[in-house]
Every structure is written in C-alpha cells, then in structure tokens.
Design an enzyme around this catalytic site. Sequence first.
Site, PDB file in Angstrom:
ATOM      1  CB  CYS A 112      -0.899  -0.032   1.355  1.00 29.88           C
ATOM      2  SG  CYS A 112      -1.766  -1.506   1.147  1.00 29.88           S
ATOM      3  CG  HIS A 252      -3.175   3.147   1.910  1.00 29.15           C
ATOM      4  ND1 HIS A 252      -4.105   2.630   0.877  1.00 29.15           N
ATOM      5  CD2 HIS A 252      -3.328   2.249   2.958  1.00 29.15           C
ATOM      6  CE1 HIS A 252      -4.327   1.195   0.911  1.00 29.15           C
ATOM      7  NE2 HIS A 252      -3.932   1.172   2.343  1.00 29.15           N
ATOM      8  CG  ASN A 282      -6.733  -0.873   1.284  1.00 28.70           C
ATOM      9  OD1 ASN A 282      -6.136  -0.654   0.232  1.00 28.70           O
ATOM     10  ND2 ASN A 282      -6.504  -1.240   2.302  1.00 28.70           N
TER      11      ASN A 282
END
Length: 325
Positions: A112, A252, A282
Amino acid sequence: MTSYAIKAAALAVPERVVTNHDLEQIMDTSDEWIKRRTGIERRHIAVSETNASLATKVAQRLVEQSQMDVQRLDYIIIATMSPDHLTPAVAAEVQGALGATNAVAFDVNAACSGFVYATDVMNSLLAKLPGGTGIVIGSERLSKLVDWHDRSTAVLFGDGAAGVLVTNDGSASQVMGADLKTAGDLGSSLTAGQMVEKTPFGNGNLDERHRFFQMDGHVVYNFATRQAPASIRRATEQAGLDLSDIKYFVMHQANARIVKRVAQKLDLPDQRFPINITEYGNTAAASEPILLAELINQHQIQRGDYIALTGFGGGLTVGTVIIRY
C-alpha cells in the site's frame, strides 16, 4: 531535489460496482457494520479487466492529456502487489501496449506504500536526466487475493489504477522531501499471495488460507496510526516546511478511522485529509494516486500547492513524499 513536474493525472476503475448490500447476499455482514467500521459503501471489482489493462488505460489517458509522443517516455514504473504474472512485469506489459519502445519499465512492490516508494524512485531517476519524462502508476487487482468467505477482509478491498505523467523540465514543481521506512519484522501481520511450489523435490503443500489476505488488524492499525504521523512530520521537516504549509494530506485509503486518527495526532482538521474510500474501498498502491488524480482533475489542487502523499501497509511499510504541484 530535482524538478518533478506533474503534467497529467488519470485514473481507471472496473465497470462492475459491488455495494455493501451486494455483499450482504454472499456473507454474514451488513451495510451498517461495514460503513461504521471502515467508511466503505462500495468498491469496483474487475470482471474482464486485468491489472495490466487497467494500468494501460491510465497510461493512455496520461499520454492523451499531455499530448506527448510515447517515444519520448524514458521510464514507466508501476507500483503493485497484485501483478497478473510474476513475469513479465505489469510495467513491461504497459510499455508494450503503449509502444513506448524507448522507456525502461519495471514494477515496485511495497504494497500500500507502493506509489509513494515509486514516486521517490522516479524522482531519483529524473534527477539524472534533465528533460526526462516518466509515468508512475499504482495499479491493483486485489479481488483475486480476497477470501470472499472472510468478512473481516473481503469487505475492505477493491480494484483500480491511477497515476501521473511527470517531467524534469526545470519548472518550480518538485518533490520537496521524502521519508520511507520498512518494518520487515512485522511483515507477518499482513500477508497475501503465497504461491504453490510445484517441483519434483517438494511436497507442494500449501495452506489455502495463505493464498488470500491474512491480516492482524490490531497490529496494522497501531503501526499506521503511530508511523504515518511520524513519517509526515519527518518528510515535511526535510522539505523545510511546516504542517500548516501543506494543503492536502493524500493518505492511503485503508480505513476512514485511520485517516481521521492520523489527522487527530497531527492536530489538523479532517478537511485537509480528503477521503474517497466510500467509493473505492482499499485499493492498496492505487489508492493514493486515485485520490490525487481526483483532486487534480477537479481543480482542488492548484499550481504551487504543497501536497503530502502518505502510504502504509504490507511489509510493513510506511512512506511520505512532499510535492510542490
């Protein structure tokens, strides 16, 4: 630091939208439970799209927006933890599809934090190449790494890609500061994608669970809410700026609660930490550039604004780059 001018930003997401109510039909969960714990309402899930096709669509849009001859591209870097193949790299597939025969192309896997890591790598490459041009994309097809029977992880993830076309053209835009950290000793707290060994010398056994996301949410939450604020402070200080100079903190999009907790720890208002996890879930390395592309293309970011890009996640990794747009 060298000039790192963003000339175009673009995103591409799969057409299929899966809502929380859709997930209620296949697992023990509810729209209210997902929204309260994560902030997610829907996500885009690939049906016919591949990681490379999503990334290629982004690259084509970047080239079209900037009206650039693809033969001028020097570098293509794709941040991803979910390539279609171990080889060729997604970046190589994109380079081939574009016909950008002069570009060096490779992938970066920092989960990520990947887009932040890739941005710093591109900045270093362009520092040696005045007039150079590159594309940095975060691209993920995480739905293939999701155990759709595990409600603790299946509700979290989505697919998508986004990126920027950048040049070292001597303009005032640039990467002002960067801070990258890896905590490999905590890596087992977030894993996915273990491969089956098929050799005549091994037993080929694999616990099926390890093919899919396995996450100790408590460890990841504590890491993110402790390390992300520290990384933002270090990168901002390296840039010679104050937190008050940063217009937006593009973080993020793992969980809306984490983003708000980081804002709270930095004693900054939520309004400077935009959130789009409601729409996409996500998307790992794609989440920061998807949000960045939306802000740029909606003209919420103006030339001269300072932007902080912060990623955290698998590895465990964390990183921040400060960009003067």
